[in-house]
Structure formats: structure tokens, C-alpha cells
Design an enzyme around this catalytic site. Structure first.
Site, PDB file in Angstrom:
ATOM      1  N   THR A 147      -7.765  -6.943   8.000  1.00 45.98           N
ATOM      2  CA  THR A 147      -7.604  -7.114   9.418  1.00 45.98           C
ATOM      3  C   THR A 147      -8.545  -7.585  10.491  1.00 45.98           C
ATOM      4  O   THR A 147      -8.090  -7.446  12.127  1.00 45.98           O
ATOM      5  CB  THR A 147      -7.228  -5.113   9.393  1.00 45.98           C
ATOM      6  OG1 THR A 147      -6.340  -4.568   8.662  1.00 45.98           O
ATOM      7  CG2 THR A 147      -7.724  -4.586  10.917  1.00 45.98           C
TER       8      THR A 147
ATOM      9  N   SER B 266      -6.339  -7.670   1.493  1.00 42.85           N
ATOM     10  CA  SER B 266      -7.124  -7.664   0.591  1.00 42.85           C
ATOM     11  C   SER B 266      -6.219  -6.809  -0.684  1.00 42.85           C
ATOM     12  O   SER B 266      -6.875  -6.711  -2.358  1.00 42.85           O
ATOM     13  CB  SER B 266      -8.027  -6.737   0.478  1.00 42.85           C
ATOM     14  OG  SER B 266      -8.461  -5.777   0.852  1.00 42.85           O
ATOM     15  N   SER B 267      -5.630  -6.258  -0.424  1.00 47.50           N
ATOM     16  CA  SER B 267      -4.447  -5.573  -1.137  1.00 47.50           C
ATOM     17  C   SER B 267      -3.644  -6.405  -2.203  1.00 47.50           C
ATOM     18  O   SER B 267      -3.266  -6.213  -3.884  1.00 47.50           O
ATOM     19  CB  SER B 267      -2.959  -5.316  -1.069  1.00 47.50           C
ATOM     20  OG  SER B 267      -3.811  -4.121   0.196  1.00 47.50           O
TER      21      SER B 267
ATOM     22  N   ASP C  49      -9.867  -3.079   2.744  1.00 52.37           N
ATOM     23  CA  ASP C  49      -8.886  -2.077   1.087  1.00 52.37           C
ATOM     24  C   ASP C  49      -9.740  -2.316  -0.315  1.00 52.37           C
ATOM     25  O   ASP C  49      -9.727  -1.202  -1.191  1.00 52.37           O
ATOM     26  CB  ASP C  49      -7.658  -2.425   1.094  1.00 52.37           C
ATOM     27  CG  ASP C  49      -6.045  -1.946   2.027  1.00 52.37           C
ATOM     28  OD1 ASP C  49      -6.946  -0.948   2.905  1.00 52.37           O
ATOM     29  OD2 ASP C  49      -5.524  -1.583   2.291  1.00 52.37           O
TER      30      ASP C  49
ATOM     31  N   GLN D 114     -15.345  11.766 -11.998  1.00 52.90           N
ATOM     32  CA  GLN D 114     -13.838  11.570 -10.976  1.00 52.90           C
ATOM     33  C   GLN D 114     -14.271  11.952  -9.334  1.00 52.90           C
ATOM     34  O   GLN D 114     -14.654  11.512  -8.178  1.00 52.90           O
ATOM     35  CB  GLN D 114     -12.729  12.542 -10.847  1.00 52.90           C
ATOM     36  CG  GLN D 114     -12.132  12.059 -12.331  1.00 52.90           C
ATOM     37  CD  GLN D 114     -10.804  12.890 -12.587  1.00 52.90           C
ATOM     38  OE1 GLN D 114     -10.538  14.256 -12.142  1.00 52.90           O
ATOM     39  NE2 GLN D 114     -10.035  12.813 -13.499  1.00 52.90           N
ATOM     40  N   CYS D 115     -15.809  12.247  -9.623  1.00 55.47           N
ATOM     41  CA  CYS D 115     -16.416  13.155  -8.206  1.00 55.47           C
ATOM     42  C   CYS D 115     -17.384  11.924  -7.503  1.00 55.47           C
ATOM     43  O   CYS D 115     -18.210  10.694  -8.943  1.00 55.47           O
ATOM     44  CB  CYS D 115     -17.386  14.841  -8.830  1.00 55.47           C
ATOM     45  SG  CYS D 115     -17.062  15.630  -9.532  1.00 55.47           S
TER      46      CYS D 115
HETATM   47  N1  ASP Z   1      -4.897  -3.942   4.466  1.00 58.18           N
HETATM   48  C1  ASP Z   1      -5.439  -4.632   5.304  1.00 58.18           C
HETATM   49  C2  ASP Z   1      -6.850  -5.654   4.537  1.00 58.18           C
HETATM   50  O1  ASP Z   1      -7.217  -4.778   2.868  1.00 58.18           O
HETATM   51  C3  ASP Z   1      -6.687  -3.559   5.766  1.00 58.18           C
HETATM   52  C4  ASP Z   1      -8.459  -3.797   5.957  1.00 58.18           C
HETATM   53  O2  ASP Z   1      -8.612  -5.302   6.069  1.00 58.18           O
HETATM   54  O3  ASP Z   1      -8.837  -2.986   6.232  1.00 58.18           O
HETATM   55  O4  ASP Z   1      -6.719  -6.508   4.235  1.00 58.18           O
END
Ligand code: ASP
Length: 343
Positions: free
Chosen positions: A15, A60-61, A92, A278-279
Site C-alpha cells: 500500500t 505482500s499476500s 499483511d 494461540q494466545c
Molecule cells: N495488501 C497490502 C499488502 O500487504 C496491504 C498493505 O500494504 O498494508 O501488500
């Protein structure tokens, strides 16, 4: 002649590097050659800034270990020529990438500061500008001619955090990351306040970059009512080497016989099972309750207070080292880059 500090800015995507297309109104990555127009404040730095852009840029996903190797190679190639590195990355999966880099860069003696933003640089209320500018300042900080932060870190919204202690915690807030089990390395307000005794010390050895990562790993999150079929299907994935078991509270799991038998057989057949809570805050203490004592007895490795992100990337790194099973267990329980607290 003045000895200028050199900072390499590596833009991977995300982003932060977006602007609004004036025609369509949608967000698109801007050309980094125009970065000084987007952030004229950069011209006021007395440092020398250089830029390296991933091509193509990655949301980044979509990131994977091949990108982590590419990133490590860029840092390796430029290591001697620069005093510090700023990595612009989507938020992300930033905690995964930054954790992975912390393990891949052995003997790191210079800052590698990850940052990004929740709102693009091209948006008026962006958090990206402050994050970016401060990340550069942190990457350039020295004391007695030695970098102040010889670590891989994430800087986001006033906090500098050790990368392998971080978790993305908020999808909207500017304060997107937390480090529940380790204090911030620096707090940023009017002053940059460093928590010097929490920062790793430089060892002045030669940087060693590890580029073999093995992804034969799975994460299994327990839930009340999980079925025998689901657990067995996961454990029996062909050639699986590591299972990160996300347990309840301080490392507890169901003691149903089928569950313990399935885990015990898997461990006997060579699967490393790592117990991670998980915590987000607190640590696994195998043996504190009956419901975790059994896990200890059948050879499940305690993750202590490690994050899932660090357990995953440390496992990828250790599998890539081709260690004996015994050595894998021992090193998993040692803080290699400050990622766990062992009492
Ligand atoms: N979907 C974006 C990414 O992780 C969100 C971000 O940049 O914060 O690439």
C-alpha cells in the site's frame, strides 16, 4: 570531505507505494523515480539515499520464500556499500518476511528496517510518510560510528519492534503491529528514545546470508471439537517435516487418546511438532497442566513465547540447514536472533 551516511531503500510493493490514478480513481503503484515529488521532505535528509525496486511489485499476500531470498540477495550485494537498509513492504505479511530475513541474515551488523503503511503515500492522511521518514532516520542512527540497531526490525506508528517478535494485529489502525512478548526497541515521539539494553549487540563478524528455505511445514490450529480425520489428514501429508501446533493458553491440548496417539506416532516417524500458543502474549509451559505434560512426554518441542510467524520462518531456515533431528530440536529452543525468551 563529509562522510555521508548511505541508506538503501528497497521497495517490494504494498500500500505505501500507491497513488490514486487521476483518471480511474483506483490505487496503483507509483514510479519510484518520482519519489522526491511524492515526498519532497526526503531532499532535506543529509544522507545519501538510493533505491532498489522489485519488478514486478508484489502485494505482500503474494509473497513467498523466493522473494525472501531475492531480498536477502539485494542486501548481501549492497551490504558493504550502505550503512543501513529500509524495506518498504505490504503490511499483511510483513511480520513473516521480516522474521524470515532475521534468520537468513546471520551476523547482521547493520539496521534492516521494514516499514509500510495502512494508507497509501498518495492519500492526504497517509501514515506512510511518517513511517518512511522515521524508518530512514532509524536506519541511519549510529553511536560511536557503529549502527545503533544492528537488527531486522519493523517500524510502524511510533514503535520500533524486533521483527521476529511481531504480529500484524490490526487491519485498520495505523498502529498495525504488536510485539506482545518483547518490549519496543525504540519509542518515537518528539524524541527517538532507544531502549538500548533491549537491542542486540553487534558482533562485527562477516555477514553470512542463508538462502536455502524448506517449506515442508504446516500450521495446525486446534479448536474444541477438531476431528480425528482432520488431524490425521494433516499429519499424514507426504514428506511433511514440521508441524506448528497452535495450542490453547500455556500450551494445552485435548488429551483424547486418538489425538495423543496420532501425535506420538508422527514424532516417532520423524515429524517435528512445535507447540506454539494461540494466545499472542505469554509463553508455552509444557508440564504446567496435565493437558500439556503429555505433549512434553511424547516429544513435542516447546515454542516458549515464539510467534507463529517466527516459528514458521525459523523452521524453514533450520530445515534448510539439513540438521540432525536432535540438533533441530536443540536450536529450535535457543534464541538465535532474540526470537524467544528461555527461562
Ligand atoms: N495488501 C497490502 C499488502 O500487504 C496491504 C498493505 O500494504 O498494508 O501488500
Amino acid at each position: 570531505m563529509e562522510n555521508k551516511i548511505d541508506i538503501l531503500i528497497i521497495y517490494t510493493g504494498g500500500t505505501i507505494g500507491m497513488i490514486k490514478d487521476p483518471k480511474t480513481g483506483s490505487l496503483k503503484p507509483f514510479n519510484f523515480e518520482g519519489v522526491y515529488d511524492q515526498i519532497p521532505e526526503l531532499k532535506r535528509f543529509h544522507y545519501h539515499l538510493d533505491f532498489y525496486c522489485f519488478d514486478p511489485l508484489i502485494d505482500s499476500s503474494d509473497i513467498n520464500p523466493a522473494h525472501w531470498i531475492q531480498l536477502a540477495e539485494v542486501i548481501e550485494k549492497n551490504y558493504e556499500s550502505f550503512d543501513g537498509f529500509v524495506v518498504l513492504h505490504g503490511s499483511d505479511t510483513m511480520a513473516y518476511t521480516a522474521s524470515a530475513l532475521s534468520f537468513m541474515l546471520e551476523n547482521l551488523n547493520k539496521p534492516v528496517i521494514f516499514t509500510g503503511s495502512q494508507l497509501p503515500l498518495g492519500v492526504l492522511r497517509t501514515d506512510g510518510k511518517e513511517n518512511f521518514i522515521t524508518a530512514i532516520e532509524l536506519a541511519a542512527a549510529t553511536e560511536d560510528n557503529t549502527p545503533l540497531i544492528p537488527e531486522v526490525c519493523i517500524y510502524f506508528e511510533n514503535h520500533l519492534l524486533r521483527a521476529n517478535r511481531t504480529v500484524k494485529y490490526n487491519a485498520e489502525n495505523f498502529n498495525a503491529f504488536v510485539s506482545p512478548n518483547y518490549p519496543a526497541l525504540a519509542e518515537v515521539g518528539v524524541y527517538l528514545k532507544y531502549n538500548k539494553h533491549q537491542i542486540l549487540k553487534p558482533n562485527f563478524k562477516k555477514l553470512k546470508v542463508h538462502k536455502v528455505l524448506d517449506n515442508r511445514i504446516v500450521i495446525l490450529k486446534l479448536f474444541p471439537g477438531i476431528s480425528k480425520e482432520a488431524v490425521e489428514a494433516i499429519i499424514n501429508i507426504p514428506d511433511l517435516k514440521v508441524m506448528i501446533l497452535e495450542t490453547f493458553g500455556s500450551g494445552n491440548a485435548t488429551m483424547e487418546e486418538w489425538f495423543i496417539t496420532a501425535l506420538k506416532t508422527a514424532v516417532e516417524n520423524g515429524l517435528h511438532i512445535i507447540n506454539v500458543s494461540q494466545c499472542p502474549a505469554g509463553a508455552v509451559e509444557q508440564g504446567k497442566y496435565d493437558t500439556s505434560l503429555k505433549l512434553k512426554e511424547i516429544g513435542i518441542i516447546s515454542g516458549y513465547d515464539i510467534t507463529t510467524e517466527a516459528a514458521l520462518t525459523k523452521s524453514m531456515f533450520l530445515l534448510g540447514q539439513n540438521l540432525t533431528p536432535g540438533k533441530f530440536r536443540v536450536i529450535m529452543n535457543l534464541p538465535l536472533r532474540g526470537e524467544i525468551t528461555v527461562y
